[in-house]
Design a protein around this motif. Structure first.
Motif, PDB file in Angstrom:
ATOM      1  N   GLY A  79       0.793  -1.104  -0.132  1.00 20.82           N
ATOM      2  CA  GLY A  79      -0.050  -0.154   0.112  1.00 20.82           C
ATOM      3  C   GLY A  79       0.344   1.247  -0.236  1.00 20.82           C
ATOM      4  N   HIS A  80       0.029   1.985  -0.767  1.00 21.62           N
ATOM      5  CA  HIS A  80       1.503   3.753  -0.009  1.00 21.62           C
ATOM      6  C   HIS A  80       0.297   5.107  -0.031  1.00 21.62           C
ATOM      7  N   VAL A  81       0.925   6.506   0.334  1.00 17.52           N
ATOM      8  CA  VAL A  81       0.532   7.264   1.031  1.00 17.52           C
ATOM      9  C   VAL A  81       0.703   8.310  -0.279  1.00 17.52           C
ATOM     10  N   ILE A  82       0.347   8.742  -0.999  1.00 20.14           N
ATOM     11  CA  ILE A  82       0.727   9.899  -1.694  1.00 20.14           C
ATOM     12  C   ILE A  82       0.690  11.119  -1.187  1.00 20.14           C
ATOM     13  N   ALA A  83       1.573  12.492  -1.398  1.00 18.05           N
ATOM     14  CA  ALA A  83       0.804  13.715  -1.077  1.00 18.05           C
ATOM     15  C   ALA A  83       2.223  14.024  -1.258  1.00 18.05           C
ATOM     16  N   THR A  84       0.856  16.065  -1.424  1.00 21.60           N
ATOM     17  CA  THR A  84       2.536  17.110  -1.412  1.00 21.60           C
ATOM     18  C   THR A  84       2.110  18.245  -0.875  1.00 21.60           C
ATOM     19  N   LYS A  85       2.320  18.854  -0.548  1.00 22.11           N
ATOM     20  CA  LYS A  85       2.278  20.629   0.393  1.00 22.11           C
ATOM     21  C   LYS A  85       1.277  21.546  -0.590  1.00 22.11           C
ATOM     22  N   THR A  86      -0.102  22.363   0.256  1.00 24.61           N
ATOM     23  CA  THR A  86      -0.280  23.042  -0.609  1.00 24.61           C
ATOM     24  C   THR A  86      -0.308  24.502   0.346  1.00 24.61           C
ATOM     25  N   LEU A  87      -0.701  25.717  -0.024  1.00 31.82           N
ATOM     26  CA  LEU A  87      -0.863  26.798   0.765  1.00 31.82           C
ATOM     27  C   LEU A  87      -2.877  26.420   1.884  1.00 31.82           C
ATOM     28  N   SER A  88      -3.617  25.449   0.278  1.00 32.71           N
ATOM     29  CA  SER A  88      -4.503  25.761   1.142  1.00 32.71           C
ATOM     30  C   SER A  88      -5.618  25.474   2.063  1.00 32.71           C
ATOM     31  N   SER A  89      -5.952  25.354   3.315  1.00 32.68           N
ATOM     32  CA  SER A  89      -6.075  24.488   3.848  1.00 32.68           C
ATOM     33  C   SER A  89      -7.486  23.608   3.594  1.00 32.68           C
ATOM     34  N   SER A  90      -7.209  22.704   2.727  1.00 32.37           N
ATOM     35  CA  SER A  90      -7.891  21.639   1.487  1.00 32.37           C
ATOM     36  C   SER A  90      -7.726  21.509   0.961  1.00 32.37           C
ATOM     37  N   VAL A  91      -7.786  20.661  -0.356  1.00 36.88           N
ATOM     38  CA  VAL A  91      -7.824  19.808  -1.234  1.00 36.88           C
ATOM     39  C   VAL A  91      -8.176  20.657  -2.185  1.00 36.88           C
ATOM     40  N   THR A  92      -7.884  21.152  -3.281  1.00 39.80           N
ATOM     41  CA  THR A  92      -8.021  21.741  -4.459  1.00 39.80           C
ATOM     42  C   THR A  92      -7.425  21.306  -5.190  1.00 39.80           C
ATOM     43  N   GLU A  93      -8.196  22.297  -6.705  1.00 41.06           N
ATOM     44  CA  GLU A  93      -8.238  20.992  -8.167  1.00 41.06           C
ATOM     45  C   GLU A  93      -6.572  21.639  -8.012  1.00 41.06           C
ATOM     46  N   SER A  94      -6.071  22.604  -8.003  1.00 43.78           N
ATOM     47  CA  SER A  94      -4.594  23.397  -8.337  1.00 43.78           C
ATOM     48  C   SER A  94      -3.607  22.415  -7.816  1.00 43.78           C
ATOM     49  N   SER A  95      -3.735  22.070  -6.360  1.00 40.12           N
ATOM     50  CA  SER A  95      -2.300  21.186  -5.427  1.00 40.12           C
ATOM     51  C   SER A  95      -3.253  19.732  -6.282  1.00 40.12           C
ATOM     52  N   MET A  96      -3.723  19.761  -6.766  1.00 43.85           N
ATOM     53  CA  MET A  96      -3.980  17.940  -7.497  1.00 43.85           C
ATOM     54  C   MET A  96      -3.634  18.083  -9.166  1.00 43.85           C
ATOM     55  N   ALA A  97      -3.584  18.826  -9.464  1.00 41.27           N
ATOM     56  CA  ALA A  97      -2.998  19.797 -11.202  1.00 41.27           C
ATOM     57  C   ALA A  97      -1.507  18.879 -11.468  1.00 41.27           C
ATOM     58  N   VAL A  98      -1.264  18.286 -12.562  1.00 36.65           N
ATOM     59  CA  VAL A  98      -0.337  17.671 -12.802  1.00 36.65           C
ATOM     60  C   VAL A  98       0.934  18.803 -13.464  1.00 36.65           C
ATOM     61  N   ALA A  99       2.034  18.471 -13.122  1.00 36.17           N
ATOM     62  CA  ALA A  99       3.158  20.201 -12.600  1.00 36.17           C
ATOM     63  C   ALA A  99       3.379  20.257 -14.233  1.00 36.17           C
ATOM     64  N   THR A 100       3.299  21.237 -14.384  1.00 36.63           N
ATOM     65  CA  THR A 100       3.668  21.828 -15.621  1.00 36.63           C
ATOM     66  C   THR A 100       4.901  22.809 -15.585  1.00 36.63           C
ATOM     67  N   SER A 101       5.496  23.328 -16.965  1.00 33.44           N
ATOM     68  CA  SER A 101       6.874  23.826 -16.625  1.00 33.44           C
ATOM     69  C   SER A 101       6.448  25.484 -15.982  1.00 33.44           C
ATOM     70  N   ARG A 102       4.782  25.595 -16.345  1.00 35.48           N
ATOM     71  CA  ARG A 102       4.302  27.229 -15.003  1.00 35.48           C
ATOM     72  C   ARG A 102       4.035  26.598 -13.528  1.00 35.48           C
ATOM     73  N   ASN A 103       3.607  25.140 -13.744  1.00 41.08           N
ATOM     74  CA  ASN A 103       2.469  25.031 -12.286  1.00 41.08           C
ATOM     75  C   ASN A 103       3.798  23.968 -11.706  1.00 41.08           C
ATOM     76  N   SER A 104       3.539  24.500 -10.700  1.00 39.77           N
ATOM     77  CA  SER A 104       4.504  23.608 -10.015  1.00 39.77           C
ATOM     78  C   SER A 104       3.091  23.202  -8.808  1.00 39.77           C
ATOM     79  N   PRO A 105       2.000  22.102  -8.053  1.00 37.10           N
ATOM     80  CA  PRO A 105       1.073  21.356  -7.001  1.00 37.10           C
ATOM     81  C   PRO A 105       1.565  21.928  -5.808  1.00 37.10           C
ATOM     82  N   HIS A 106       3.175  21.627  -5.453  1.00 35.90           N
ATOM     83  CA  HIS A 106       3.510  21.411  -4.732  1.00 35.90           C
ATOM     84  C   HIS A 106       4.191  22.763  -4.169  1.00 35.90           C
ATOM     85  N   ASN A 107       3.841  22.752  -3.112  1.00 36.02           N
ATOM     86  CA  ASN A 107       4.417  23.896  -2.774  1.00 36.02           C
ATOM     87  C   ASN A 107       5.135  24.092  -0.946  1.00 36.02           C
ATOM     88  N   PRO A 108       6.401  23.823  -0.811  1.00 42.30           N
ATOM     89  CA  PRO A 108       6.975  23.028   0.228  1.00 42.30           C
ATOM     90  C   PRO A 108       7.006  23.996   1.434  1.00 42.30           C
TER      91      PRO A 108
END
Length: 189
Positions: A79-108
């Motif tokens: 099994g696995h748990v996969i996660a990122t960090k976000t500035l939002s207080s909940s999961v959003t479309e942008s936090s789930m987005a695929v990374a592109t050269s203009r967009n990084s959904p993970h915010n350390p």
């Protein structure tokens, strides 16, 4: 390696054997096992794409854990748990987005862990592996004060499972991933 547990499990010969179960941080070398697990555990519209797994395992492996066993000298992902960090207080479309050269959904610097996937191999469900993995994950993420909360979206039928671990349901999430109708859950640290 973290959590270690010896479990008595029934083998193919109907004899009990001890199985070593442990949790460790996932690495990029676990990519194929994670993709295969996601394909086995979720319907196609709810699966994380390979590119997104690769991104998450490259940029924030410290937020991604697997529960493993060893069989015939080979490590096996249960099994696995996969996660990122976000500035939002909940999961959003942008936090789930695929990374592109203009967009990084993970915010350390984000105070919220956006938990994107908790999956257990279907053949191993019902063995409390999901509970074990989630409990270990919450414990590890609670140490150090680096985050304020863990947020996730889940189907309505899973709300009770997450509430047992201290998650609070905030109603229907606006996230439309996989057809929408997700419930928004948050656990304060």
């Amino acid at each position: 390696m973290g959590f270690s547990d010896l479990r008595r499990t029934r083998s193919a010969t109907n004899k009990f054997t001890k199985e070593r179960i442990y949790v460790r941080t996932l690495m990029l070398s676990d990519l194929e096992a994670c993709v295969a697990l996601e394909e086995a555990a979720f319907i196609s519209s709810e699966r994380c794409p390979r590119e997104t797994f690769s991104y998450r395992l490259k940029v924030c492996p410290e937020l991604c854990f697997g529960i493993f066993t060893i069989r015939r000298s080979k490590e096996y992902l249960l099994g696995h748990v996969i996660a990122t960090k976000t500035l939002s207080s909940s999961v959003t479309e942008s936090s789930m987005a695929v990374a592109t050269s203009r967009n990084s959904p993970h915010n350390p610097a984000g105070p919220t862990i956006a938990l994107h996937s908790l999956a257990i191999q279907p053949a191993h469900q019902g063995r409390y592996l999901g509970s074990t993995l989630l409990q270990e994950y919450i414990q590890r993420m609670s140490v150090g004060g680096c985050v304020q909360r863990i947020a996730l979206i889940a189907r309505d039928r899973l709300v009770g499972f997450y509430e047992r671990f201290g998650f609070r349901c905030n109603g229907v999430s606006p996230v439309k991933f996989g057809g929408g109708e997700w419930m928004d859950l948050v656990r304060e640290i």
